[in-house]
Scaffold this motif. Structure first.
Motif, short mmCIF file in Angstrom:
data_model
loop_
_atom_site.label_atom_id
_atom_site.label_comp_id
_atom_site.label_asym_id
_atom_site.label_seq_id
_atom_site.Cartn_x
_atom_site.Cartn_y
_atom_site.Cartn_z
N VAL A 31 0.84 -1.20 0.00
CA VAL A 31 0.00 0.00 0.00
C VAL A 31 0.87 1.25 0.00
N ARG A 32 1.87 1.28 0.86
CA ARG A 32 2.76 2.44 0.92
C ARG A 32 3.41 2.71 -0.43
N ASP A 33 3.93 1.68 -1.06
CA ASP A 33 4.67 1.88 -2.30
C ASP A 33 3.79 2.15 -3.50
N THR A 34 2.61 1.54 -3.57
CA THR A 34 1.74 1.83 -4.71
C THR A 34 1.03 3.16 -4.56
N ILE A 35 0.70 3.52 -3.35
CA ILE A 35 -0.10 4.71 -3.14
C ILE A 35 0.77 5.94 -2.88
N ILE A 36 1.67 5.84 -1.96
CA ILE A 36 2.46 7.01 -1.58
C ILE A 36 3.62 7.23 -2.53
N ARG A 37 4.38 6.18 -2.80
CA ARG A 37 5.57 6.32 -3.63
C ARG A 37 5.32 6.05 -5.10
N ARG A 93 -13.23 -17.09 -12.34
CA ARG A 93 -13.16 -15.65 -12.53
C ARG A 93 -12.80 -15.01 -11.19
N PHE A 94 -12.12 -13.90 -11.26
CA PHE A 94 -11.57 -13.28 -10.05
C PHE A 94 -12.24 -11.96 -9.72
N ILE A 95 -12.55 -11.82 -8.44
CA ILE A 95 -12.95 -10.53 -7.87
C ILE A 95 -11.87 -10.20 -6.85
N TYR A 96 -11.28 -9.03 -7.01
CA TYR A 96 -10.20 -8.60 -6.13
C TYR A 96 -10.76 -7.70 -5.03
N LEU A 97 -10.34 -7.96 -3.79
CA LEU A 97 -10.81 -7.21 -2.63
C LEU A 97 -9.64 -6.45 -2.00
N THR A 98 -9.92 -5.24 -1.53
CA THR A 98 -8.90 -4.46 -0.85
C THR A 98 -9.56 -3.51 0.14
N ALA A 99 -8.83 -3.18 1.19
CA ALA A 99 -9.30 -2.19 2.16
C ALA A 99 -8.86 -0.78 1.76
N LYS A 103 -10.88 6.27 -3.52
CA LYS A 103 -10.14 7.31 -4.23
C LYS A 103 -8.81 6.81 -4.79
N LEU A 104 -8.37 5.62 -4.37
CA LEU A 104 -7.12 5.04 -4.86
C LEU A 104 -7.35 3.91 -5.86
N ILE A 105 -8.57 3.80 -6.37
CA ILE A 105 -8.91 2.70 -7.26
C ILE A 105 -8.06 2.68 -8.53
N HIS A 106 -7.68 3.84 -9.06
CA HIS A 106 -6.90 3.87 -10.31
C HIS A 106 -5.52 3.26 -10.11
N LYS A 121 0.37 -12.48 -16.47
CA LYS A 121 -0.27 -11.41 -15.72
C LYS A 121 -1.43 -11.96 -14.90
N LEU A 122 -1.91 -11.15 -13.99
CA LEU A 122 -3.11 -11.52 -13.25
C LEU A 122 -4.31 -11.45 -14.18
N PRO A 123 -5.28 -12.34 -14.01
CA PRO A 123 -6.48 -12.28 -14.84
C PRO A 123 -7.27 -11.01 -14.53
N PRO A 124 -8.01 -10.51 -15.50
CA PRO A 124 -8.82 -9.32 -15.23
C PRO A 124 -9.96 -9.65 -14.27
N GLY A 125 -10.43 -8.63 -13.60
CA GLY A 125 -11.56 -8.80 -12.70
C GLY A 125 -11.88 -7.51 -11.99
N PRO A 126 -13.10 -7.41 -11.49
CA PRO A 126 -13.50 -6.21 -10.76
C PRO A 126 -12.75 -6.10 -9.44
N ILE A 127 -12.63 -4.88 -8.95
CA ILE A 127 -11.99 -4.62 -7.66
C ILE A 127 -13.04 -4.01 -6.73
N PHE A 128 -13.20 -4.61 -5.57
CA PHE A 128 -14.07 -4.07 -4.55
C PHE A 128 -13.18 -3.45 -3.48
N CYS A 129 -13.42 -2.18 -3.19
CA CYS A 129 -12.57 -1.49 -2.21
C CYS A 129 -13.45 -0.78 -1.17
N HIS A 130 -12.79 -0.19 -0.20
CA HIS A 130 -13.47 0.54 0.86
C HIS A 130 -14.08 1.80 0.27
N PRO A 131 -15.31 2.14 0.60
CA PRO A 131 -15.98 3.27 -0.04
C PRO A 131 -15.46 4.65 0.37
N SER A 132 -14.69 4.76 1.44
CA SER A 132 -14.26 6.08 1.89
C SER A 132 -13.12 6.63 1.08
#
Length: 132
Positions: A31-37, A93-99, A103-106, A121-132
């Motif tokens: 999270v730190r490296d993908t989001i912050i850095r 089929r894959f659904i990816y989950l994250t906390a 706003k960091l979905i991209h 590569k990872l197979p395509p699939g929707p991402i479910f994330c925290h709504p805030s």
């Protein structure tokens, strides 16, 4: 604005996979490296700092040369892309989950779309994330 629609068959199986700590090696580091850095790094407690620095620079150069923003040896568990691809070929089929917040979905989508190991590569699939 960009939108992706996933159309699956009635006989397809669904796998829910957490991203941080399941696909990636670490919750915090990924999270730190993908989001912050906006990159990934490997935690390595090797005593030889010069060797570690040199290897990291070479790895980053190779990754940029190969067009990979997220070098697989730095972030993902070994073989995760291969395993997920094998399951995908069996109509899983894959659904990816994250906390991570919405706003960091991209950046999270970019991780899923561009992470590669040995040209798989990872197979395509929707991402479910925290709504805030």
């Amino acid at each position: 604005f960009h939108c992706t629609v996933f159309v699956w068959g009635a006989d397809d199986h669904v796998i829910l996979s957490d991203i941080d700590g399941t696909i990636t090696r670490s919750d915090f580091v990924s999270v730190r490296d993908t989001i912050i850095r906006d990159r990934f790094s490997k935690i390595d407690f090797n005593r030889d700092h010069q060797k570690k620095t040199f290897n990291a620079q070479i790895s980053n150069i190779k990754a940029k040369r190969d067009g990979c923003i997220f070098p697989e040896d730095k972030v993902a568990h070994d073989g995760v892309c291969r395993l997920f691809q094998k399951l995908s070929k069996k109509r899983y089929r894959f659904i990816y989950l994250t906390a991570r917040p919405l706003k960091l979905i991209h950046k999270t989508r970019r991780l899923i779309d561009q992470l590669a190991q040995d040209s798989e590569k990872l197979p395509p699939g929707p991402i479910f994330c925290h709504p805030s």
